[in-house]
Scaffold this active site. Structure first.
Site, mmCIF file in Angstrom:
data_model
loop_
_atom_site.group_PDB
_atom_site.id
_atom_site.type_symbol
_atom_site.label_atom_id
_atom_site.label_comp_id
_atom_site.label_asym_id
_atom_site.label_seq_id
_atom_site.Cartn_x
_atom_site.Cartn_y
_atom_site.Cartn_z
ATOM 1 C CG HIS A 59 2.190 -0.092 4.443
ATOM 2 N ND1 HIS A 59 1.925 -1.032 5.426
ATOM 3 C CD2 HIS A 59 1.050 0.642 4.312
ATOM 4 C CE1 HIS A 59 0.692 -0.875 5.875
ATOM 5 N NE2 HIS A 59 0.139 0.141 5.213
ATOM 6 C CG ASP A 114 -1.952 -1.056 1.223
ATOM 7 O OD1 ASP A 114 -1.985 -1.828 0.252
ATOM 8 O OD2 ASP A 114 -2.729 -1.132 2.190
#
Length: 750
Positions: A234, A82
């Site tokens: 992430h 992400d």
């Protein structure tokens, strides 16, 4: 005569509107939302429907339709990343995936895709998949419906413009496992699904944004037994070194157990991302250009603001240091006033009936021993000349001419004057009794060709009057002290200035080439090699504009005329001596602080407005308060130097609201007019008699008996030293050889 332009105001308004829109876009992209943090508090923390919280990670939702969800097959891992793309961490993660021949899904923020489209293309080129993570990493549970729709559309367009593909997967920011979905989240997810997207949550949230260590991240990403999983990591939003290291631990270990690493679509048996339409791609490209332009403009204006602050600081430091130097020099060279020779005062007047009587009375009431006053009526239609003649004051002469402009009137008066020291005065100026005597003292130095006096605002009532009073004291007089020390005085004001006749003759008199004849004239005297100095003790009171319209007209003429004079004397930049100092110091200063920086001021104001909405309000407030405090301190010091009270200081912060912007717009208008090559007509200010009112208020204290309103100046009351000059005038002896008599004990000769 070219008409003054008007359309540029529309263009300026449109340009400032576009600039504000671009800055707001940058603020929306840069300062809204957040990255790399955990789930945010939900406005409705009740759990979502059971089918959602008990479902699998990938969910298909719809109004009135049962929730459909699917997960990864056994021994199948869908790594998801992400918040990217990130120019530092996304390439490193891609390198690890390529080394281990693993595929993943990247949920990318639309604004980041616009900044780094090449990384998005690399993601697809290496067999990975891209999903939407909104445009600004917004919390979908709290975003208004229109905002959420815009976030999805902008992100889809950004990905389409960068890759030519359209995303079908959405990972809501701040989301986690299905059981963490609240009622507020579910309502937002329904709206996302209605736009045609699949919601991708996670089975295993590694919490790598907390940076617990590479081994802890890898352990959190390992499923139990042979179960498949969607794993959340992430690739942006902070230091992702532990995530990169965790991949090197996780992928080989799970592959050894027979796991495969696929994209979400591949794991579910779905087709790859569909091709985007041309409209989506073009919209994405256009918005990308706008976003990048907004970022560039914000950066450029930040630099511009820093440069302006540094320059303003340097200017302030120079003003304060040179003011101190000038003050010490005056104290060091201070000595009793001396008689330096008879003086001729020339007063050009056009429709000055409101103030001319007070002007003439103040000049005749001067305590300087030898003085003649020549009023040149430049075709007035309000009886100015008749009013002066009716005063019946000895030593005052009236010349009449057809209207030919102020320079012609000055030259006419200079030609008629009999003395070698010339004081040039505006028709609305009231002199202090000792002003003439103090003004001519620097002419004791044979190298001094001109002296600037100290002009003060007579009508200080109201905000506009106070603002102009502060401007005169802070800007004009501090600048003149600095110009005096730097030997580059560009302007002796028309309100009060003394000139040596030889200097006037050397430059051919007052030129009519520009609208700022005083600036043009002073620059010519400097370029001819004469010194021009400032005498703050020579005080004269002038009427300032009483309305914004009058102020605009006056400053427009001043600014445009100054630009004309700067252009006319531009060769001073290459000259030596005093002319070179005028060019490289005076003209450079005027160009920088009175033209270039004011031209950028509208952009700075727009940037300040942007800062109120998108920057830290405490920082913005502290900056404004600090700037205002410096201004107030400077104004207080300038008022102290001028012997003025500090009471107008309260109005200084209010100058930022109207007055400062008006002055900057004057520069814009003048610049446009100059670039178009137009000739500005003379804008005359309507007089209200403010200088007369000021003189009337001080008359009882300052004026001799023969200047009282009921009396006329009688020969018996005159100082004895001016009588020979009057007798010579009566005898028609002309200019040459006329004596003003011997000075008295108060005015010793030099």
């Amino acid at each position: 005569m070219r008409r003054e332009p008007r359309v540029h105001w529309l263009l300026l308004t449109l340009a400032m509107g576009v600039l504000l829109a671009e800055l707001c876009l940058n603020g929306f992209v840069t300062h809204v939302g957040g990255e790399g943090s955990g789930p945010a508090p939900s406005p409705d923390p009740r759990p979502a429907p059971t089918a959602v919280v008990a479902g699998a990670a990938v969910q298909r939702l719809g109004p009135g339709v049962a929730v459909s969800s699917r997960g990864m097959p056994a021994k199948t891992i869908a790594l998801t990343f992400d918040d990217g793309p990130d120019p530092r961490w996304t390439p490193r993660i891609l390198d690890v995936l390529a080394r281990h021949r693993a595929h993943a899904t990247f949920f990318q923020v639309g604004s980041h895709v616009n900044e780094h489209p090449g990384l998005a293309r690399r993601v697809l080129a290496e067999g990975h998949e891209i999903g939407s993570h909104t445009f600004t990493h917004v919390n979908v549970a709290t975003a208004p419906s229109r905002r959420l729709d815009a976030e999805l559309t902008l992100t889809g367009n950004a990905i389409a413009a960068a890759t030519g593909r359209r995303p079908v997967l959405v990972r809501p920011p701040y989301s986690s496992e299905p059981e963490a979905v609240t009622a507020a989240d579910h309502r937002a997810h329904l709206r996302i699904a209605a736009a045609g997207y699949l919601i991708v949550l996670t089975d295993l949230d590694t919490g790598d944004w907390r940076r617990p260590g590479a081994e802890a991240i890898a352990a959190a990403a390992r499923p139990e037994g042979t179960a498949g999983a969607v794993v959340m990591m992430h690739d942006s939003g902070g230091d992702r070194a532990q995530t990169v290291a965790a991949l090197d631990l996780l992928i080989p270990a799970l592959k050894a157990r027979g796991y495969r690493f696929v994209t979400v679509s591949e794991g579910l048996g779905m087709p790859a991302m569909p091709v985007a339409g041309a409209t989506e791609r073009w919209r994405g490209q256009a918005f990308r250009v706008a976003q990048l332009a907004g970022g560039w403009l914000a950066g450029a204006l930040t630099v511009l603001l820093l440069v302006a602050v540094v320059l303003a600081g340097l200017r302030l430091a120079a003003q304060l240091v040179t003011a101190r130097v000038h003050l010490r020099r005056l104290r060091r060279e201070s000595r009793p006033l001396e008689y330096v020779g008879p003086v001729s005062v020339i007063v050009p007047a056009y429709n000055e009936a409101a103030n001319i009587a007070a002007t003439v009375r103040s000049l005749v009431g001067s305590d300087y021993p030898a003085l003649e006053v020549i009023v040149v009526d430049d075709g007035s239609t309000d009886g100015t000349a008749d009013l002066v003649e009716r005063l019946g004051l000895l030593g005052v002469y009236v010349l009449r001419q057809a209207n030919a402009g102020k320079p012609a009137a000055l030259n006419h008066g200079i030609a008629y004057a009999q003395h070698d020291i010339l004081v040039l005065v505006d028709g609305d100026t009231v002199f202090e009794p000792d002003a003439v005597g103090r003004l001519v003292q620097p002419l004791r130095d044979p190298l001094v060709g001109a002296v600037s006096g100290n002009t003060k605002v007579a009508n200080r009532g109201g905000l506009l009057g106070r603002w102009q009073h502060l401007e005169y004291v802070i800007g004009f007089n501090l600048d003149r002290r600095m110009f005096d020390v730097a030997e580059c005085m560009p302007t002796v004001p028309g309100a009060i200035g003394a000139f040596r006749r030889a200097a006037v003759e050397d430059v051919g008199g007052v030129s009519a080439d520009t609208l700022a004849e005083d600036t043009d004239f002073t620059m010519a005297v400097l370029r001819d090699g004469w010194r021009v100095v400032y005498e703050p003790g020579a005080v004269a009171w002038a009427e300032a504009p009483s309305t914004l319209r009058q102020l605009w007209r006056q400053r427009y003429r001043w600014c445009y005329g100054t630009m004309q004079a700067m252009w006319k004397h531009r060769r001073a930049l290459r000259e030596r001596g005093r002319a070179g100092r005028l060019g490289r110091r005076g003209l450079a200063y005027l160009l920088l602080f009175q033209v270039l920086l004011p031209l950028t001021a509208p952009m700075v104001d727009v940037y300040a407005l942007y800062g109120l909405f998108f920057l830290d309000p405490l920082t913005v407030a502290a900056t404004w308060l600090g700037f205002t405090a410096v201004q107030v301190a400077t104004a207080a010091y300038a008022l102290h130097l001028d012997g003025e009270r500090w009471t107008p200081l309260w109005s200084l912060p209010l100058q930022q609201i109207v007055y400062r912007q008006l002055m900057y717009l004057v520069v814009v208008q003048s610049t446009v007019m100059a670039l178009l090559g137009g000739r500005l007509r003379w804008h005359r200010m309507a007089r209200t008699g403010a200088a007369t009112a000021h003189a009337a208020g001080d008359r009882d204290r300052n004026d001799p008996p023969w200047l009282q309103p009921q009396g006329r100046r009688r020969e018996a009351d005159l100082p004895t030293q001016v009588l020979p000059a009057i007798a010579a005038r009566r005898a028609g002896r002309g200019h040459a050889g006329t004596s003003a008599g011997s000075p008295n004990s108060r005015w010793p000769t030099n």
